[in-house]
Design a protein around this motif. Structure first.
Motif, PDB file in Angstrom:
ATOM      1  N   SER A  57       0.876  -1.167   0.000  1.00  0.00           N
ATOM      2  CA  SER A  57       0.000   0.000   0.000  1.00  0.00           C
ATOM      3  C   SER A  57       0.913   1.216   0.000  1.00  0.00           C
ATOM      4  O   SER A  57       2.125   1.068  -0.126  1.00  0.00           O
ATOM      5  CB  SER A  57      -0.928   0.000   1.221  1.00  0.00           C
ATOM      6  OG  SER A  57      -0.196   0.413   2.350  1.00  0.00           O
TER       7      SER A  57
ATOM      8  N   GLN B 101     -12.469   2.210  -0.835  1.00  0.00           N
ATOM      9  CA  GLN B 101     -12.272   1.964   0.594  1.00  0.00           C
ATOM     10  C   GLN B 101     -13.240   0.881   1.066  1.00  0.00           C
ATOM     11  O   GLN B 101     -14.435   0.930   0.812  1.00  0.00           O
ATOM     12  CB  GLN B 101     -12.526   3.271   1.346  1.00  0.00           C
ATOM     13  CG  GLN B 101     -12.463   3.161   2.854  1.00  0.00           C
ATOM     14  CD  GLN B 101     -11.027   3.071   3.341  1.00  0.00           C
ATOM     15  OE1 GLN B 101     -10.124   3.600   2.715  1.00  0.00           O
ATOM     16  NE2 GLN B 101     -10.835   2.386   4.458  1.00  0.00           N
TER      17      GLN B 101
ATOM     18  N   MET C 117     -12.046  -1.614   7.374  1.00  0.00           N
ATOM     19  CA  MET C 117     -10.704  -2.060   7.011  1.00  0.00           C
ATOM     20  C   MET C 117      -9.770  -0.866   7.015  1.00  0.00           C
ATOM     21  O   MET C 117      -9.947   0.071   6.249  1.00  0.00           O
ATOM     22  CB  MET C 117     -10.706  -2.678   5.607  1.00  0.00           C
ATOM     23  CG  MET C 117     -11.449  -3.981   5.540  1.00  0.00           C
ATOM     24  SD  MET C 117     -10.323  -5.324   5.704  1.00  0.00           S
ATOM     25  CE  MET C 117     -11.263  -6.614   4.926  1.00  0.00           C
ATOM     26  N   ASP C 118      -8.764  -0.911   7.896  1.00  0.00           N
ATOM     27  CA  ASP C 118      -7.770   0.158   7.869  1.00  0.00           C
ATOM     28  C   ASP C 118      -6.786  -0.054   6.733  1.00  0.00           C
ATOM     29  O   ASP C 118      -6.161   0.869   6.257  1.00  0.00           O
ATOM     30  CB  ASP C 118      -7.013   0.193   9.195  1.00  0.00           C
ATOM     31  CG  ASP C 118      -7.886   0.783  10.290  1.00  0.00           C
ATOM     32  OD1 ASP C 118      -8.864   1.460   9.930  1.00  0.00           O
ATOM     33  OD2 ASP C 118      -7.591   0.551  11.465  1.00  0.00           O
ATOM     34  N   TYR C 119      -6.644  -1.293   6.344  1.00  0.00           N
ATOM     35  CA  TYR C 119      -5.636  -1.594   5.334  1.00  0.00           C
ATOM     36  C   TYR C 119      -6.274  -1.994   4.018  1.00  0.00           C
ATOM     37  O   TYR C 119      -5.867  -2.955   3.383  1.00  0.00           O
ATOM     38  CB  TYR C 119      -4.710  -2.703   5.826  1.00  0.00           C
ATOM     39  CG  TYR C 119      -3.876  -2.263   6.993  1.00  0.00           C
ATOM     40  CD1 TYR C 119      -2.768  -1.453   6.797  1.00  0.00           C
ATOM     41  CD2 TYR C 119      -4.208  -2.635   8.286  1.00  0.00           C
ATOM     42  CE1 TYR C 119      -2.005  -1.029   7.859  1.00  0.00           C
ATOM     43  CE2 TYR C 119      -3.455  -2.214   9.359  1.00  0.00           C
ATOM     44  CZ  TYR C 119      -2.349  -1.417   9.145  1.00  0.00           C
ATOM     45  OH  TYR C 119      -1.605  -0.981  10.190  1.00  0.00           O
ATOM     46  N   SER C 120      -7.298  -1.270   3.624  1.00  0.00           N
ATOM     47  CA  SER C 120      -8.026  -1.716   2.433  1.00  0.00           C
ATOM     48  C   SER C 120      -7.129  -1.678   1.194  1.00  0.00           C
ATOM     49  O   SER C 120      -7.286  -2.495   0.288  1.00  0.00           O
ATOM     50  CB  SER C 120      -9.282  -0.881   2.221  1.00  0.00           C
ATOM     51  OG  SER C 120      -8.936   0.436   1.918  1.00  0.00           O
TER      52      SER C 120
END
Lengths: 174, 327
Positions: B104, B264, B268-271
């Protein structure tokens, strides 16, 4: 950070050692294949030096072309070629060609050493950390245009040579 | 003075990253190995691994333990030091390539300016390992495997690199993050469909996957270059192959499929990372699907296809791209 300076020094000498070891290994090798691997090791050491001197681009190109292409092609040639059965005869050839080899070595190394000794080495004034395509392209086509074109000429000669050899065709080798 | 030596900054980060990268390499191979065997079974109308764990999900673990416990045999006529070195040579570079993969915008070990070249260079080293492995085994099958592998890799590397250069011409950078960022509005696969196809085909050939698995060709060469390797050293080759697949997938995603871009996801913070992995694994699923669907090509077909079709098309594509970019 002093720790990193030491690490960098150690790594630098490791690369030097790799180059020397690779060179010696490729000269002393009993099998041609081991000689190619020695060459690969030496080239990897050179790539490491490039990286150490702050040019990751050159280092990676060295890996990609030096090892990934040249060494692999050499090894491919060795694998597909018939094994040298007449080893004794080859050793005779080595003896006969020794003076020639010495002359060839000196002819290359003496000018190189003279140049190295005679050059005033300026400290690397500005280290360019810029490896964008634009910067690389400008350098290749302005400052190093001549070397760039020279390489193309050498490559063209190599291609023509390969074509000339390949024209004989597969059937005529026997 | 009882001062302790201060830990250099970043050392902790390096150690942590190394551990995570190695864990990822193993995890990826476990997942891909399981998926591959399960799908292979399904494609051939059999259930695949079923015994260990629910639906055989722990089968790869059991296999790993078995491989670890196996005796390591060195053939008498083999070149012993190189024989020990070859599996490591195959494994270490692919581990190193992980450091430039952008999971990311933040999840990336090092954001190298020459990231793309780094991955490609490191994958070229893998070829050397294959070659050494085939040569040192002192076995005709292995040697044939190595010779085939080299001829194939050298040939397919050209269209592969040409298709990558087409994208680099558009983005003006080798930096993986910047390439991803340049696909904010439109993925490069839309602008460069031909390059994507060429890349994907050449990538499959680079990883020696069927229908391009001539170096391994179990039915004719009994596994080719790694015939003589057993136990943990065999598993290094296994790991290297699956990790290489992951890289082929991730380069495709970064260069053509928008990298970590994606809507998004809720909760999910890490999408971004989730999107990236989703895209990579869908590509890998396609690779597995192709492998178990198509028969192996003949060697002359393989090379003809590369030299007579892929390379010229890639060259024309590059030329057209250059003209369009300049206009």
């Amino acid at each position: 950070m002093i720790f990193y300076r030491y690490v960098a020094e150690i790594v630098f000498f490791l690369f030097i050692a790799a180059i020397f070891f690779g060179a010696v290994a490729s000269l002393r090798a009993r099998y041609l294949m081991n000689a190619v691997l020695g060459l690969a090791l030496a080239l990897a050491g050179v790539a490491g030096l490039f990286y150490h001197l702050g040019s990751p681009f050159l280092a990676l190109m060295q890996l990609l072309i030096g090892i990934g292409a040249i060494c692999v092609i050499l090894a491919f040639g060795i694998m597909t070629a018939p094994r040298p059965e007449q080893e004794a005869e080859m050793l005779g050839a080595v003896k006969r060609n020794k003076p020639l080899a010495v002359v060839a070595c000196l002819a290359v190394s003496i000018p190189l050493i003279l140049t190295i000794v005679g050059t005033q080495w300026p400290p690397a004034a500005v280290r360019v950390g810029d490896f964008s395509v634009k910067h690389l392209g400008e350098n290749l086509l302005h400052q190093f245009c001549l070397s760039f074109e020279l390489i193309s000429v050498v490559l063209l000669a190599a291609i023509l040579g390969a074509l000339a050899i390949a024209r004989i065709g597969r059937g005529d080798w026997e | 003075m009882g001062t302790t030596i201060p830990l250099p900054p970043g050392l902790l980060r390096m150690v942590f990253t190394a551990v995570v990268v190695i864990a990822l390499v193993f995890l990826n191979s476990l997942i891909l190995g399981y998926v591959e065997r399960k799908l292979a079974g399904r494609f051939q109308l059999r259930p695949g691994p079923m015994e260990v764990g629910p639906h055989g999900i722990l089968q790869l673990m059991a296999d790993a333990v078995k491989l670890l416990g196996k005796q390591f045999i060195i053939p008498q006529a083999a070149n012993s030091p190189l024989f020990r070195l070859a599996p490591l040579l195959a494994f270490v570079p692919v581990g190193a390539a992980f450091i430039v993969v952008p999971l990311s915008q933040k999840l990336q070990v090092r954001d190298l300016d020459v990231g793309l070249i780094f991955i490609v260079a490191v994958m070229a080293l893998n070829m050397v390992a294959t070659l050494i492995a085939g040569w040192v085994s002192n076995n005709k099958y292995s040697l044939f495997g190595a010779v085939r592998s080299v001829a194939q890799s050298v040939a397919y590397e050209i269209p592969l690199l040409l298709s990558l250069v087409a994208v680099v011409l558009m983005t003006h950078t080798f930096n993986m993050q910047e390439i991803v960022l340049s696909q904010d509005h439109i993925w490069h696969v839309v602008q460069q469909p031909v390059a994507f196809l060429i890349y994907f085909i050449a990538g499959m050939a680079e990883t020696h996957r069927a229908p391009f698995d001539l170096p391994e060709a179990e039915s004719e060469l009994t596994a080719g270059f790694h015939t003589e390797f057993s136990g943990i050293r065999f598993s290094f080759f296994f790991l290297a192959e699956y990790t290489n697949m992951f890289f082929v997938g991730s380069i495709a995603v970064v260069l053509f499929l928008g990298g970590w871009h994606g809507p998004q996801l809720p909760f999910m913070d890490y999408s971004a990372a989730v999107w990236f992995l989703l895209k990579v694994y869908s590509l890998l699923l396609i690779m597995i699907w192709v492998r178990w669907t198509f028969p192996r090509v003949r060697f002359d077909q393989l090379l003809n296809f590369c030299w007579k079709y892929l390379t010229p098309i890639a060259l024309v594509n590059l030329l057209v791209t250059a003209v369009v970019v300049k206009l």
